[in-house]
Design a protein around this motif. Structure first.
Motif, PDB file in Angstrom:
ATOM      1  N   CYS A 520       0.839  -1.202   0.000  1.00  0.00           N
ATOM      2  CA  CYS A 520       0.000   0.000   0.000  1.00  0.00           C
ATOM      3  C   CYS A 520       0.871   1.248   0.000  1.00  0.00           C
ATOM      4  O   CYS A 520       1.965   1.253   0.575  1.00  0.00           O
ATOM      5  N   ASN A 521       0.375   2.313  -0.639  1.00  0.00           N
ATOM      6  CA  ASN A 521       1.168   3.507  -0.872  1.00  0.00           C
ATOM      7  C   ASN A 521       0.347   4.774  -0.664  1.00  0.00           C
ATOM      8  O   ASN A 521      -0.881   4.769  -0.784  1.00  0.00           O
ATOM      9  N   TYR A 522       1.051   5.873  -0.402  1.00  0.00           N
ATOM     10  CA  TYR A 522       0.467   7.207  -0.431  1.00  0.00           C
ATOM     11  C   TYR A 522       1.208   8.025  -1.482  1.00  0.00           C
ATOM     12  O   TYR A 522       2.434   7.943  -1.602  1.00  0.00           O
ATOM     13  N   ALA A 523       0.463   8.836  -2.242  1.00  0.00           N
ATOM     14  CA  ALA A 523       1.047   9.741  -3.234  1.00  0.00           C
ATOM     15  C   ALA A 523       0.883  11.174  -2.751  1.00  0.00           C
ATOM     16  O   ALA A 523      -0.159  11.536  -2.182  1.00  0.00           O
ATOM     17  N   TYR A 524       1.906  12.007  -2.991  1.00  0.00           N
ATOM     18  CA  TYR A 524       1.927  13.368  -2.470  1.00  0.00           C
ATOM     19  C   TYR A 524       1.862  14.444  -3.543  1.00  0.00           C
ATOM     20  O   TYR A 524       1.953  15.632  -3.244  1.00  0.00           O
ATOM     21  N   LEU A 525       1.681  14.057  -4.791  1.00  0.00           N
ATOM     22  CA  LEU A 525       1.431  14.991  -5.882  1.00  0.00           C
ATOM     23  C   LEU A 525       0.149  14.585  -6.592  1.00  0.00           C
ATOM     24  O   LEU A 525      -0.242  13.409  -6.583  1.00  0.00           O
ATOM     25  N   ASP A 526      -0.475  15.547  -7.243  1.00  0.00           N
ATOM     26  CA  ASP A 526      -1.630  15.268  -8.091  1.00  0.00           C
ATOM     27  C   ASP A 526      -1.097  14.818  -9.449  1.00  0.00           C
ATOM     28  O   ASP A 526      -1.115  15.558 -10.438  1.00  0.00           O
ATOM     29  N   PHE A 527      -0.607  13.584  -9.483  1.00  0.00           N
ATOM     30  CA  PHE A 527       0.025  13.068 -10.692  1.00  0.00           C
ATOM     31  C   PHE A 527      -0.888  13.083 -11.918  1.00  0.00           C
ATOM     32  O   PHE A 527      -0.444  13.446 -13.018  1.00  0.00           O
ATOM     33  N   PRO A 528      -2.161  12.695 -11.797  1.00  0.00           N
ATOM     34  CA  PRO A 528      -3.020  12.699 -12.993  1.00  0.00           C
ATOM     35  C   PRO A 528      -3.080  14.073 -13.672  1.00  0.00           C
ATOM     36  O   PRO A 528      -3.034  14.156 -14.908  1.00  0.00           O
ATOM     37  N   SER A 529      -3.161  15.143 -12.898  1.00  0.00           N
ATOM     38  CA  SER A 529      -3.198  16.483 -13.482  1.00  0.00           C
ATOM     39  C   SER A 529      -1.887  16.812 -14.188  1.00  0.00           C
ATOM     40  O   SER A 529      -1.871  17.438 -15.254  1.00  0.00           O
ATOM     41  N   ILE A 530      -0.783  16.385 -13.587  1.00  0.00           N
ATOM     42  CA  ILE A 530       0.532  16.638 -14.186  1.00  0.00           C
ATOM     43  C   ILE A 530       0.639  15.988 -15.548  1.00  0.00           C
ATOM     44  O   ILE A 530       1.030  16.628 -16.541  1.00  0.00           O
ATOM     45  N   LYS A 532      -1.679  14.903 -17.621  1.00  0.00           N
ATOM     46  CA  LYS A 532      -2.634  15.394 -18.627  1.00  0.00           C
ATOM     47  C   LYS A 532      -2.269  16.792 -19.110  1.00  0.00           C
ATOM     48  O   LYS A 532      -2.353  17.088 -20.302  1.00  0.00           O
ATOM     49  N   LYS A 533      -1.857  17.661 -18.182  1.00  0.00           N
ATOM     50  CA  LYS A 533      -1.509  19.023 -18.572  1.00  0.00           C
ATOM     51  C   LYS A 533      -0.233  19.063 -19.413  1.00  0.00           C
ATOM     52  O   LYS A 533      -0.086  19.906 -20.303  1.00  0.00           O
ATOM     53  N   ALA A 534       0.705  18.171 -19.109  1.00  0.00           N
ATOM     54  CA  ALA A 534       1.978  18.166 -19.827  1.00  0.00           C
ATOM     55  C   ALA A 534       1.942  17.282 -21.071  1.00  0.00           C
ATOM     56  O   ALA A 534       2.908  17.260 -21.838  1.00  0.00           O
ATOM     57  N   HIS A 535       0.841  16.558 -21.262  1.00  0.00           N
ATOM     58  CA  HIS A 535       0.693  15.660 -22.415  1.00  0.00           C
ATOM     59  C   HIS A 535       1.842  14.657 -22.498  1.00  0.00           C
ATOM     60  O   HIS A 535       2.478  14.470 -23.532  1.00  0.00           O
ATOM     61  N   ILE A 536       2.077  14.001 -21.376  1.00  0.00           N
ATOM     62  CA  ILE A 536       3.091  12.944 -21.311  1.00  0.00           C
ATOM     63  C   ILE A 536       2.443  11.657 -20.824  1.00  0.00           C
ATOM     64  O   ILE A 536       1.250  11.612 -20.522  1.00  0.00           O
ATOM     65  N   ASN A 537       3.218  10.597 -20.768  1.00  0.00           N
ATOM     66  CA  ASN A 537       2.732   9.265 -20.367  1.00  0.00           C
ATOM     67  C   ASN A 537       1.558   8.794 -21.218  1.00  0.00           C
ATOM     68  O   ASN A 537       0.637   8.135 -20.752  1.00  0.00           O
ATOM     69  N   GLY A 538       1.587   9.153 -22.510  1.00  0.00           N
ATOM     70  CA  GLY A 538       0.555   8.690 -23.437  1.00  0.00           C
ATOM     71  C   GLY A 538      -0.589   9.654 -23.636  1.00  0.00           C
ATOM     72  O   GLY A 538      -1.462   9.413 -24.475  1.00  0.00           O
ATOM     73  N   PHE A 539      -0.624  10.758 -22.871  1.00  0.00           N
ATOM     74  CA  PHE A 539      -1.718  11.732 -23.006  1.00  0.00           C
ATOM     75  C   PHE A 539      -1.373  12.770 -24.087  1.00  0.00           C
ATOM     76  O   PHE A 539      -0.216  13.159 -24.231  1.00  0.00           O
TER      77      PHE A 539
END
Length: 539
Positions: A520-530, A532-539
């Protein structure tokens, strides 16, 4: 400029990054692997052998109270799901119980011990004079109605002598219950032993047996609820005791919200438990005047004597209406809760995973330097998670022994993941024991080779390993270029000396829809927004 640094700068400018990202803690892991086990936190080792309980395995209610009529079978109260409308009422009752009366009296720091036959004959006056405020005394274990010798041999002496010198006392009952009926009988046993005494602290259900922690979460939750609800039906204040890993991963939160919690976690700055608790057993090897053996030491933060008997409570001026200065800093749960999975979890019911509150999953894409080494369940996991509405990231497990090998691994990873969209980073898992033989520079060069190769292909890349390995075997320059996913179990904060945006906080998580344990993990950034806005990781 690297994608990671560019995006980080943008996020800082926009005020997206939380100022509360956690820094390192005083506790450190001892090697590349963190072998945190239940036994390292366990309360005690019982010398008595008791008969095995009959296990009634199945989906059990985690919130349905045990029938109050003693003639009704306790097991009849079990339901198929832990969620029902009574949870709202139960939560309200807990709020009322905690916040009724004078709010200025609710919190109070007190120092205590918990004792059993193992401490032998105790000089309670010396204990009291040493500054101990309270004692949680073992009354017994198992079904003492059926097996009378299971009352603690020193209980009567301990409670009577402690109270003679003015010591506040609570109770714990050590459980062997494997089903609701057994837990109900243990509650009856406990009540019959303690009913003639005035008790200023809760009656705690001590659940920590190996057989119990292997039960389904629904079963463990129902067992706790059975004992505690029966104790409260007798007019007593009930609570649950266990080590932080079991409370965090093997009990429904609805149950823990109904009763007070006493968490055990030793030799750390704060317990590795992210929810509310009233007491913390912080040391199992304490020394106290009047006791000839080692003894457990406890901090208490809730003013239980006032909550239990407000009409007779005498204030001493240390009470407060604020808990901020009392509790140690707790776990930062970040912006999202996630899991990471591979072939080892087998077939996953992703709809159940989503319903359990999981926001994202980091899925193993494969390992080594060949695309044919794809994780057997990668495609099924990606498809299932996406259909369930769970955001995804991936990781590639490294065996590279040189930068050239790392480039091959990056190319293999790309062949597997291209065509997919990932809301979370692509992580390079550098944690295989074979890597330990390499020099720090070689390890650093390997990580740079893999990450730079995938970054050039338009991916947000990070490195994943254990806190000690990240601190001691990798040049810190890596952390200024790529994201970090740190693994450190059984602590309130990972002991990593640099910046990180994801923390794997346990490898013994229990999630509905997954058989066995899961990380189990915790994430500390809003990675999905990053992404999508930067159009990386296939977006």
């Amino acid at each position: 400029m690297k994608i990671y640094k560019t995006l980080l700068s943008l996020l800082i400018t926009c005020g997206v990054i939380s100022s509360g990202v956690m820094m390192s803690a005083s506790a450190a892991d001892s090697g590349i692997y963190n072998d945190i086990t239940y036994s390292s936190e366990s309360k005690e080792y019982e010398e008595f052998k008791v008969p095995d309980q009959i296990s009634k395995v199945g989906n059990s209610s985690a919130s349905e109270a045990i029938a109050q009529d003693e003639n009704v079978s306790a097991s009849a109260a079990m339901l198929e799901t832990p969620y029902n409308v009574f949870d709202i009422y139960d939560a309200h009752q807990k709020y009322v119980k905690l916040h009724s009366g004078d709010m200025s009296m609710i919190y109070k720091k007190a120092e205590g011990i918990d004792v059993s036959y193992a401490q032998g004959k105790i000089d309670w006056k010396a204990v009291k004079d040493s500054g101990i405020d309270f004692a949680i005394i073992r009354a017994g274990f198992g079904n003492a109605n059926k097996y009378p010798n299971q009352v603690d041999t020193w209980f009567k002496y301990n409670i009577e002598e402690a109270q003679k010198v003015g010591m506040d006392v609570g109770i714990y009952w050590y459980s062997y219950a494997l089903d609701v009926e057994a837990a109900y009988n243990e509650a009856e046993s406990c009540y019959n032993v303690i009913k003639d005494y005035d008790i200023q602290y809760p009656v705690f259900f001590d659940i920590e047996e190996e057989k119990q922690k292997r039960l389904p979460t629904s079963q463990v939750s129902a067992i706790i609820d059975a004992f505690c609800s029966r104790i409260e039906s007798k007019g007593l204040y009930a609570g649950v005791y266990s080590f932080s890993s079991l409370l965090s991963s093997n009990v429904y939160q609805q149950v823990l919200d109904k009763y007070t919690v006493w968490v055990a976690h030793w030799d750390v700055a704060a317990p590795g438990y992210a929810h509310d608790y009233g007491m913390w057993q912080y040391n199992a090897r304490g020394r106290v005047n009047g006791i000839n053996t080692e003894v457990d030491l406890d901090h208490c933060y809730i003013n239980y004597p006032y909550l239990i008997s407000p009409e007779t409570y005498v204030p001493d001026g240390t009470e407060t209406d604020s808990s901020e200065q009392l509790f140690p800093v707790s776990m930062d749960k970040g912006k999202a809760k996630g899991i990471d999975v591979s072939v080892w979890q087998g077939k996953i019911d992703w709809d159940k995973v989503k319903s359990s509150g999981v926001d994202y999953a980091v899925i193993r894409a494969g390992y080594g330097d060949l695309a044919t080494q794809t994780d057997k369940y990668f495609e099924a996991n990606i498809e299932g998670a996406e259909k369930a509405g769970i955001d995804c990231g991936v990781y590639w497990y490294s065996y590279a022994s040189s930068p050239a090998d790392a480039v091959l691994e990056a190319e293999a990873c790309y062949e597997v993941i291209k065509g997919h969209k990932f809301e979370y980073p692509v992580y390079y898992a550098v944690e295989d024991p074979s890597i330990a033989a390499l020099s720090n520079q070689e390890i650093t060069d390997i990580i740079n080779a893999f990450c730079s190769t995938l970054e050039k292909k338009g991916y947000y890349v990070g490195v994943k390993s254990y806190a000690n390995f990240l601190n001691t075997r990798i040049d810190p320059s890596v952390y200024s270029k790529y994201d970090v996913w740190v693994a450190h179990y059984g602590v309130s904060k990972p002991a990593f000396n640099s910046h990180f945006n994801m923390w794997q906080f346990t490898n013994e998580g229990k999630i509905d829809g997954i058989k066995g344990y899961v990380n189990c993990n915790y994430a500390y950034l809003d990675f999905p927004s990053i992404m999508k806005k930067a159009h990386i990781n296939g977006f």
